[in-house]
Design a protein around this motif. Structure first.
Motif, short mmCIF file in Angstrom:
data_model
loop_
_atom_site.label_atom_id
_atom_site.label_comp_id
_atom_site.label_asym_id
_atom_site.label_seq_id
_atom_site.Cartn_x
_atom_site.Cartn_y
_atom_site.Cartn_z
N ARG A 1 0.80 -1.23 0.00
CA ARG A 1 0.00 0.00 0.00
C ARG A 1 0.83 1.27 0.00
N ALA A 2 2.12 1.17 0.30
CA ALA A 2 2.98 2.35 0.27
C ALA A 2 3.04 2.97 -1.13
N GLY A 3 2.79 2.17 -2.16
CA GLY A 3 2.85 2.66 -3.52
C GLY A 3 1.74 3.62 -3.89
N ILE A 4 0.62 3.55 -3.20
CA ILE A 4 -0.53 4.41 -3.55
C ILE A 4 -0.20 5.89 -3.32
N PRO A 5 0.12 6.31 -2.09
CA PRO A 5 0.42 7.74 -1.90
C PRO A 5 1.70 8.18 -2.60
N VAL A 6 2.68 7.28 -2.68
CA VAL A 6 3.92 7.63 -3.39
C VAL A 6 3.62 7.85 -4.87
N GLY A 7 2.81 6.97 -5.46
CA GLY A 7 2.44 7.13 -6.86
C GLY A 7 1.68 8.41 -7.13
N LEU A 8 0.73 8.74 -6.26
CA LEU A 8 0.00 10.00 -6.42
C LEU A 8 0.92 11.20 -6.29
N ALA A 9 1.85 11.13 -5.36
CA ALA A 9 2.80 12.24 -5.17
C ALA A 9 3.69 12.40 -6.40
N VAL A 10 4.22 11.29 -6.91
CA VAL A 10 5.09 11.37 -8.09
C VAL A 10 4.31 11.86 -9.30
N LEU A 11 3.11 11.32 -9.50
CA LEU A 11 2.28 11.76 -10.62
C LEU A 11 1.92 13.23 -10.48
N GLY A 12 1.53 13.64 -9.28
CA GLY A 12 1.15 15.04 -9.07
C GLY A 12 2.28 16.01 -9.31
N VAL A 13 3.46 15.70 -8.79
CA VAL A 13 4.62 16.57 -9.00
C VAL A 13 4.98 16.59 -10.49
N SER A 14 4.90 15.45 -11.16
CA SER A 14 5.23 15.39 -12.59
C SER A 14 4.25 16.22 -13.42
N VAL A 15 2.96 16.04 -13.19
CA VAL A 15 1.95 16.75 -13.97
C VAL A 15 2.01 18.26 -13.70
N THR A 16 2.13 18.61 -12.44
CA THR A 16 2.21 20.03 -12.10
C THR A 16 3.49 20.64 -12.67
N GLY A 17 4.60 19.91 -12.59
CA GLY A 17 5.84 20.39 -13.18
C GLY A 17 5.74 20.57 -14.68
N TRP A 18 5.11 19.61 -15.34
CA TRP A 18 4.90 19.71 -16.79
C TRP A 18 4.05 20.94 -17.12
N ASN A 19 2.97 21.12 -16.38
CA ASN A 19 2.11 22.28 -16.62
C ASN A 19 2.88 23.58 -16.42
N LEU A 20 3.69 23.64 -15.37
CA LEU A 20 4.49 24.84 -15.12
C LEU A 20 5.49 25.07 -16.26
N TRP A 21 6.08 23.99 -16.74
CA TRP A 21 7.00 24.11 -17.89
C TRP A 21 6.27 24.67 -19.10
N MET A 22 5.10 24.15 -19.38
CA MET A 22 4.33 24.64 -20.52
C MET A 22 3.97 26.12 -20.33
N LEU A 23 3.63 26.48 -19.12
CA LEU A 23 3.30 27.88 -18.85
C LEU A 23 4.50 28.80 -19.06
N THR A 24 5.64 28.39 -18.58
CA THR A 24 6.82 29.25 -18.72
C THR A 24 7.26 29.37 -20.16
N THR A 25 7.10 28.30 -20.95
CA THR A 25 7.48 28.40 -22.35
C THR A 25 6.46 29.18 -23.17
N ALA A 26 5.19 29.12 -22.77
CA ALA A 26 4.14 29.83 -23.52
C ALA A 26 4.09 31.31 -23.15
N ILE A 27 4.20 31.58 -21.86
CA ILE A 27 4.07 32.95 -21.39
C ILE A 27 5.41 33.66 -21.38
N GLY A 28 6.46 32.92 -21.06
CA GLY A 28 7.79 33.51 -20.97
C GLY A 28 8.08 33.96 -19.56
N PRO A 29 9.33 34.37 -19.31
CA PRO A 29 9.71 34.77 -17.95
C PRO A 29 9.10 36.06 -17.51
#
Length: 114
Positions: free
Chosen positions: A86-114
């Motif tokens: 069961r340790a994989g459930i919260p770890v998986g959500l955390a990794v997925l969440g950080v990855s998706v949020t990081g990807w979205n932030l990357w897209m925002l910075t490349t689209a909007i600029g600094p």
């Protein structure tokens, strides 16, 4: 001087504890929603076909319900599973969440600029 790293055992109570759940909820739940909202406002497009359908029909607030269902379902599965699996459930959500949020932030910075 030697450096050592102490990792908890997978069957210890601390693995999959509140810290992993907190990171999962903050990043998978709130971080993804917030960055999606900002991105859509900045003219970016959603790539998830389920999210696109929900956005087109119900607007941005409709994305909250699937997030709550996934988080609630993950919690229910986590409660039913035994350690150490069961340790994989919260770890998986955390990794997925950080990855998706990081990807979205990357897209925002490349689209909007600094």
């Amino acid at each position: 001087m030697a450096w050592t790293v102490s990792l908890p055992r997978l069957d210890s109570p601390s693995v999959g504890s509140s810290e992993c759940w907190l990171v999962g909820v903050l990043f998978f739940g709130l971080g993804d929603l917030a960055t999606t909202w900002v991105g859509l406002g900045a003219g970016l497009a959603e790539r998830n076909p389920v999210a696109v359908a929900l956005l087109g029909r119900y607007g941005l607030l409709a994305l909250v319900v699937p997030k709550l269902l996934v988080l609630g379902g993950a919690y229910l599965v986590w409660r039913r599973m035994s350690r150490p699996a069961r340790a994989g459930i919260p770890v998986g959500l955390a990794v997925l969440g950080v990855s998706v949020t990081g990807w979205n932030l990357w897209m925002l910075t490349t689209a909007i600029g600094p």
